[in-house]
Design an enzyme around this catalytic site. Structure first.
Site, PDB file in Angstrom:
ATOM      1  N   SER A  33       0.816  -1.224   0.098  1.00 32.66           N
ATOM      2  CA  SER A  33       0.026  -0.018  -0.063  1.00 32.66           C
ATOM      3  C   SER A  33       0.843   1.425   0.040  1.00 32.66           C
ATOM      4  CB  SER A  33      -0.908   0.058   1.339  1.00 32.66           C
ATOM      5  OG  SER A  33      -1.599   1.096   1.360  1.00 32.66           O
TER       6      SER A  33
ATOM      7  N   LYS B  24      -3.395   2.305  -2.363  1.00 32.02           N
ATOM      8  CA  LYS B  24      -3.111   3.272  -1.272  1.00 32.02           C
ATOM      9  C   LYS B  24      -4.074   3.276  -0.223  1.00 32.02           C
ATOM     10  CE  LYS B  24      -1.304   7.185   0.159  1.00 32.02           C
ATOM     11  NZ  LYS B  24      -0.052   7.005   0.951  1.00 32.02           N
TER      12      LYS B  24
ATOM     13  N   ASN C 123      -6.500  -1.001   0.952  1.00 32.24           N
ATOM     14  CA  ASN C 123      -5.960  -0.464   2.487  1.00 32.24           C
ATOM     15  C   ASN C 123      -6.823   0.508   3.025  1.00 32.24           C
ATOM     16  OD1 ASN C 123      -3.899   1.375   3.761  1.00 32.24           O
ATOM     17  ND2 ASN C 123      -2.966  -0.522   4.160  1.00 32.24           N
TER      18      ASN C 123
ATOM     19  N   CYS D 100      -0.026   3.350  10.382  1.00 30.13           N
ATOM     20  CA  CYS D 100       0.723   4.575   9.739  1.00 30.13           C
ATOM     21  C   CYS D 100       1.348   5.536  10.570  1.00 30.13           C
ATOM     22  CB  CYS D 100      -0.327   5.205   8.787  1.00 30.13           C
ATOM     23  SG  CYS D 100       0.361   6.639   8.111  1.00 30.13           S
TER      24      CYS D 100
ATOM     25  N   ILE E 201       5.496  -5.895   8.101  1.00 30.82           N
ATOM     26  CA  ILE E 201       5.208  -4.694   9.002  1.00 30.82           C
ATOM     27  C   ILE E 201       4.987  -3.476   8.188  1.00 30.82           C
ATOM     28  CG2 ILE E 201       6.708  -5.542  10.917  1.00 30.82           C
ATOM     29  CD1 ILE E 201       9.058  -3.852   9.882  1.00 30.82           C
TER      30      ILE E 201
ATOM     31  N   GLY F  95      12.291   0.304   3.012  1.00 34.25           N
ATOM     32  CA  GLY F  95      13.342  -0.226   2.248  1.00 34.25           C
ATOM     33  C   GLY F  95      14.390  -1.147   2.843  1.00 34.25           C
TER      34      GLY F  95
HETATM   35  C1  LIG Z   1       5.853   6.394   0.005  1.00 34.02           C
HETATM   36  C2  LIG Z   1       5.127   5.438   0.839  1.00 34.02           C
HETATM   37  C3  LIG Z   1       3.882   5.331   1.340  1.00 34.02           C
HETATM   38  C4  LIG Z   1       3.155   4.346   1.994  1.00 34.02           C
HETATM   39  N1  LIG Z   1       1.979   4.613   2.053  1.00 34.02           N
HETATM   40  C5  LIG Z   1       1.204   3.553   2.717  1.00 34.02           C
HETATM   41  C6  LIG Z   1      -0.109   3.613   3.079  1.00 34.02           C
HETATM   42  O1  LIG Z   1      -0.846   4.430   2.468  1.00 34.02           O
HETATM   43  N2  LIG Z   1      -0.831   2.588   3.852  1.00 34.02           N
HETATM   44  C7  LIG Z   1       0.023   1.611   4.469  1.00 34.02           C
HETATM   45  O2  LIG Z   1      -0.581   0.561   5.082  1.00 34.02           O
HETATM   46  N3  LIG Z   1       1.297   1.488   4.090  1.00 34.02           N
HETATM   47  C8  LIG Z   1       1.974   2.434   3.468  1.00 34.02           C
HETATM   48  N4  LIG Z   1       3.362   2.556   3.302  1.00 34.02           N
HETATM   49  C9  LIG Z   1       3.940   1.372   3.946  1.00 34.02           C
HETATM   50  C10 LIG Z   1       4.497   0.335   2.653  1.00 34.02           C
HETATM   51  O3  LIG Z   1       2.884  -0.321   2.499  1.00 34.02           O
HETATM   52  C11 LIG Z   1       5.260  -0.834   3.230  1.00 34.02           C
HETATM   53  O4  LIG Z   1       4.434  -1.500   4.443  1.00 34.02           O
HETATM   54  C12 LIG Z   1       6.390  -0.267   3.928  1.00 34.02           C
HETATM   55  O5  LIG Z   1       6.947   0.627   2.903  1.00 34.02           O
HETATM   56  C13 LIG Z   1       7.530  -1.468   4.091  1.00 34.02           C
HETATM   57  O6  LIG Z   1       7.893  -1.999   2.896  1.00 34.02           O
HETATM   58  P1  LIG Z   1       9.224  -1.770   1.967  1.00 34.02           P
HETATM   59  O7  LIG Z   1      10.443  -1.646   2.573  1.00 34.02           O
HETATM   60  O8  LIG Z   1       9.034  -2.839   0.847  1.00 34.02           O
HETATM   61  O9  LIG Z   1       8.783  -0.264   1.209  1.00 34.02           O
HETATM   62  C14 LIG Z   1       4.026   3.549   2.454  1.00 34.02           C
HETATM   63  C15 LIG Z   1       5.206   3.357   1.986  1.00 34.02           C
HETATM   64  C16 LIG Z   1       5.800   4.294   1.416  1.00 34.02           C
HETATM   65  C17 LIG Z   1       7.330   4.147   1.327  1.00 34.02           C
END
Ligand SMILES: Cc1cc2nc3c(=O)[nH]c(=O)nc-3n(C[C@H](O)[C@H](O)[C@H](O)COP(=O)(O)O)c2cc1C
Ligand SMILES: Cc1cc2nc3c(=O)[nH]c(=O)nc-3n(C[C@H](O)[C@H](O)[C@H](O)COP(=O)(O)OP(=O)(O)OC[C@H]3O[C@@H](n4cnc5c(N)ncnc54)[C@H](O)[C@@H]3O)c2cc1C
Ligand SMILES: Cc1cc2nc3c(=O)[nH]c(=O)nc-3n(C[C@H](O)[C@H](O)[C@H](O)COP(=O)(O)OP(=O)(O)OC[C@H]3O[C@@H](n4cnc5c(N)ncnc54)[C@H](O)[C@@H]3O)c2cc1C
Ligand SMILES: Cc1cc2nc3c(=O)[nH]c(=O)nc-3n(C[C@H](O)[C@H](O)[C@H](O)COP(=O)(O)O)c2cc1C
Ligand code: FES
Ligand code: FES
Lengths: 270, 305, 305, 270
Positions: B21, B45, B99, B130, B191, B217
């Site tokens: 998301s 999103k 989400n 969040c 997570i 990341g």
């Molecule tokens: C720019 C950005 C926006 C995000 N927006 C949401 C969101 O709206 N809802 C949510 O549950 N997680 C959100 N996340 C979290 C991601 O879904 C994900 O759980 C988190 O980035 C960890 O995974 P990754 O390391 O692969 O990015 C967001 C992450 C990023 C980087």
């Protein structure tokens, strides 16, 4: 601003045809990629993966600085400031370069009756040079006002000889052209231009853009400005590149609603 | 072709590769790069009841092998989501999970209810994690009772697949996980981002307008793995992993550790084709290692010699 | 030469560069590389009442911009520490802080008491945040009451400088910070490692014998900054920062955010000369930016335009 | 094992004099650094920062493979397996290389009456070649048993011509020399040697070392073995490189107590 009509954003692999040093820390890279060279519009940018490794992790956006559709290449111009631009500067001729683009909207070209005034601060010249190229192709002339901290970057001016440009330079220390900032210079020269039907195109650091915003508002001039912000995706997915709307009603996203905006519509940050 | 299908209780995915998301828009943004239908699923999103403009600029910053964001759940609100995005999403053959976020305990169920009345989607992900909003968000997800209540109310308005997305910013993630499980969650997403910060030393200002933001990341992958391990050991429902997944090795690491599916987040910004590529890479990996069905490797971590 | 001296309540350091416990041995190991007396201070590897062999092999793994360790407080025990290490440490002109750990609440004070009877050192760092031991360690540091009691008992046996090292693996680090402050801590060290994990996909085994371990290095710097920001805003005593510091810019980031001194950890493995180099780099930074005293920049984060 | 008597561990900068490809993924680098070339002992290693970036973060340990004190250089031999060795393989001639060393203890040389038997598995040849060089300098001869997965790496054998070695090869697929593992080959040939007064030196993957441990115990042979573990610091500070003592009484630290151990004193892990 012109909306991006060619919707073909690509994840592309170009080849580095040439690399030049403009000054010690300003570099130019020529990238072979026919489709981008053919369809990119002035103001658009590409988002480059500067290194295969995790460092830096994110892509870096760069304006398209010049295109040669006939030969199928385009160029970017950049200053080496951090991890991404350092990695770019180390790329060798013939190596592949991974980019997403062309991205964003583009400058609206003036109508034939309008007089184009380009205002660049430092590396803000990058997208404006591409605009000047288009204007020259359309047999339109323009004035370029270019400000820099010192005269160093002006070794670059021979690049302008192929363009239909009347140039005015400003440096902070007066080492070349007007001593002071480029907006003050513009203010002074504009009186001499005696032409109210002008269209300003600008790109540069925010303090310059803010001064320009005030000036354009005071003189009621139209001004299109290309903005820079931090970006992750470059194509409207991350929502990371917001700038505040002038009316306080929310945000524009620079990668999608911009990077080119009517200077009246945005709040310019410190 | 190996069998990449995974079953998460009441829902099946054609493969375990979902998108996270907030990193994949509503999918449409990625259409120029890949065929969405090849993915196991898309998580949209966050959608809230009211439209939200999100947080002030600047919202993102890069860190070592990671990034910070403080988007703040910017979205058009559930009504425009239904009007503008649902038709496109309904046309997709891959799974679509919405989400859902909210400022109040009731808002989550309300958003789901409205989407359900509009025909519904394959499932919902409850975002109580969040870190970038003042009201709701992580404040809910660090409290087992609140998490329980939000889950229970969401369960009352839908029979669809319901996953609760957990925050790592807690002393005991298993406590929150169990609260969600006991109140009707079909799965847990583990997570969301870690609370982090960066400072621009020239201006002496925080790099994010909100001071702190969410770290994502590759930097956080070890934390995500530890949390998946802990949660998978504490609940019976399946776990969907999220955190730092960049390549097929990372996917395998999470599956071995106990995740039934994974979400690709930040990696989508680095390579917009990556999610589809990972489906192919996973298939090749299985072929190479004579794995007939990807489910064979889920939770196969070896703990003793 | 700028004035790099920092005052942390009852103790002064010639500069804010200390070394982090467990990454610098007892200093002697680094003598081939640098002059220990140029540092602000050394924090020793954890000392416990009994000798400890530590955890089984393998104990370390590399991750993206980070490393995991599960050393498990391997050390020779306080008596041999006093016999073998104290004489060398007493000969140093830089500050020496002894990191103290224990399986029971009483053990911390007991270790300090024995070192004090042997003449004592400049101060003690109470390690209630080690994620790599079954008894004590992080289990203590996630509980404000236990942290309070350990701090109080330590305070009873020494008047020396006492810093409590906090774990980031909690819902509310400020709650623990305040418990330590209210019970006599002179400073707080923020943060110890994050719980993390890595898996070798070929063998399907965890890369650490203990399954999970402590994540350190640049990957965790954003988390450390956020915790320093939170703790510095919640207590009156000074904060010593630890987490991902690799270069002088990182040092400045932490000082701006509110730390009065910093500890260099994982970076010592990457470049064994780094701690001394950072003292020089900090001096150059101050010269370049016309900073007369490093204390001028501590806590100068700008929060509004 | 010989304790390291030269206590001068240095953080050093060498220069890459030459780089060779032994096979597609086995490389050799020649590093100019006089002090290391002069004082390093067989079995010792250096810990290299393979890349300026954060990826990989930690140094990587490599055995000293050969020295030339007269010309002031030494060599390392490595297989490209991951981030660190990939970065190493990309270093250009004349570039600087940042290392800590020489580290660890070293092999105890045999007394004149002893017969040295070197047993290498794959890249385990790296430290043993340096040992063979020393033995040759001391006018001692030795037997080398070298096992590999396929015959590929044996193109390397011309390197041995300058050494006083009798070589025996084993490959898993029988494509060169004995078909099977090197310890089985050793077992078979040792009978022929008809000499009980031998001293084994070994380096290789753990399964090989375990087989050797059993064999040495059964035949009551002395055997020095060089071990590999993950390492962070390389000089006794991080406590990350532990191996269990055979008697269960605790741990040795490979970077300091080793890397060379009496095979009887350690537990060898899976
Ligand atoms: C720019 C950005 C926006 C995000 N927006 C949401 C969101 O709206 N809802 C949510 O549950 N997680 C959100 N996340 C979290 C991601 O879904 C994900 O759980 C988190 O980035 C960890 O995974 P990754 O390391 O692969 O990015 C967001 C992450 C990023 C980087
Ligand atoms: C639409 C768009 C178009 C752009 N076009 C160009 C272009 O044509 N040429 C170009 O050189 N740049 C351009 N930029 C900016 C460019 O993306 C950044 O210069 C680049 O991201 C710096 O990356 P880095 O990794 O080298 O530096 P980072 O490691 O990201 O930053 C290093 C340091 O430099 C500072 N910094 C970052 N950006 C700038 C900057 N622009 N000027 C001065 N200091 C900076 C940072 O605050 C930081 O302290 C554009 C940006 C956008 C959004
Ligand atoms: C004292 C000592 C001396 C050493 N001497 C040498 C030497 O002379 N030549 C040499 O090539 N190596 C030597 N090594 C091992 C060498 O340090 C590792 O090969 C190197 O760390 C691999 O680094 P990498 O970053 O390329 O791989 P990583 O990214 O660290 O690992 C990549 C993958 O390769 C696997 N891997 C790691 N090490 C090995 C290995 N040795 N063999 C096969 N797979 C591996 C990992 O499990 C992982 O899956 C020595 C190690 C020690 C402790
Ligand atoms: C190998 C290793 C051993 C450690 N041992 C201890 C210890 O004994 N006591 C302690 O309080 N912290 C210990 N730590 C934590 C560090 O002191 C430091 O707080 C942490 O690594 C974060 O800082 P860094 O990112 O700069 O390494 C250890 C860390 C590492 C990497
Ligand atoms: S950069 Fe991602 S939305 Fe603009
Ligand atoms: S590698 Fe650090 S103690 Fe051995």
């Amino acid at each position: 601003m012109r909306a991006n009509t060619d919707t073909t954003i690509r994840l592309a692999t170009g080849k580095i045809l040439a690399a030049f040093s403009v000054t010690e820390d300003i570099k130019k890279i020529r990238i072979s990629h026919r489709q981008t060279a053919e369809c990119a519009l002035p103001g658009q940018f590409i988002n480059i993966k500067t290194s295969d490794s995790l460092f830096p992790l994110l892509r870096r956006p760069f304006s398209i600085n010049r295109t040669n559709p006939a030969q199928g290449w385009f160029e970017i111009l950049f200053r080496v400031v951090g991890a991404g631009t350092n990695a770019l500067a180390q790329l060798k001729i013939d190596s592949d370069i991974d980019f997403v683009g062309p991205l964003g909207n583009s400058f609206s070209l003036p109508d034939k009756s309008q007089n184009s005034v380009l205002v660049a601060g430092g590396l803000g010249i990058a997208p404006l040079e591409f605009l000047a190229q288009k204007l020259t192709e359309e047999k339109l002339s323009a004035h370029l006002f270019w400000g820099n901290q010192s005269s160093e970057a002006f070794s670059y001016q021979k690049q302008f000889s192929r363009l239909n440009l009347k140039t005015f330079f400003a440096t902070d220390d007066g080492s070349l052209g007007f001593r002071g900032n480029v907006v003050t210079l513009l203010e002074r020269e504009l009186a001499a231009l005696k032409d109210e039907n002008i269209c300003i195109y600008a790109c540069g650091p925010n303090p310059m853009l803010r001064a320009l915003q005030n000036f354009a508002a005071a003189k009621n001039l139209t001004c299109q400005v290309s903005l820079e912000t931090m970006m992750a995706c470059g194509f409207g997915a991350c929502m990371g590149c917001n700038v505040e709307k002038a009316d306080g009603s929310g945000y524009f996203y620079v990668c999608q609603d911009g990077p080119v905006f009517d200077i009246k519509e945005i709040r310019i940050y410190g | 072709m190996a069998n990449l299908q995974v079953s998460l209780g009441k829902i099946q995915f054609s493969n375990p590769i979902l998108t996270a998301s907030g990193t994949f828009g509503t999918g449409e943004e990625f259409s120029p790069f890949l065929d969405l239908n090849h993915l196991g699923g898309i998580v949209t999103k966050a959608v809230t009841r009211e439209p939200r403009a999100g947080n002030p600029h600047p919202r993102i910053a890069e860190t070592s092998a990671g990034m910070l964001n403080s988007i703040g759940l910017a979205n058009v609100g559930v009504d425009r989501f239904i009007a503008e995005k649902l038709p496109f999403l309904k046309g997709l053959k891959c799974r679509v999970i919405v989400n859902v976020a909210g400022k109040t305990i009731d808002e989550f169920a309300e958003v789901i209810r409205r989407i359900e009345s509009a025909g519904g989607m394959d499932g919902y992900e409850i975002n109580v994690s969040c870190p970038n909003v003042k009201e709701g968000g992580m404040a809910f997800g660090t409290n087992p009772d609140v998490t329980a209540e939000i889950t229970k109310k969401a369960r009352q308005v839908t029979d669809k697949f319901l996953t609760v997305k957990l925050t790592p910013n807690v002393t005991s993630i298993t406590e929150i996980a169990i609260a969600a499980e006991n109140n009707g969650a079909d799965a847990l997403t583990v997570i969301n981002t870690l609370v982090g910060m960066a400072v621009d030393i020239r201006s002496r200002k925080p790099k994010l307008a909100t001071i702190t933001g969410g770290l994502s990341g590759p930097a956080i992958k070890p934390v995500a793995l530890a949390k998946v391990f802990q949660v998978a050991g504490a609940v019976k429902i399946p776990v969907i992993a999220s955190g730092g997944i960049m390549n097929v090795k990372d996917v395998i690491e999470f599956l071995i550790t106990g995740a039934s599916a994974v979400q690709i987040g930040t990696a989508n910004f680095v390579n917009p084709k990556i999610s589809e590529k990972l489906v192919d890479d996973l298939d090749s990996y299985c072929e190479e290692h004579q794995i007939n069905s990807i489910e064979e490797i889920i939770g196969t971590l070896k703990l003793n010699d």
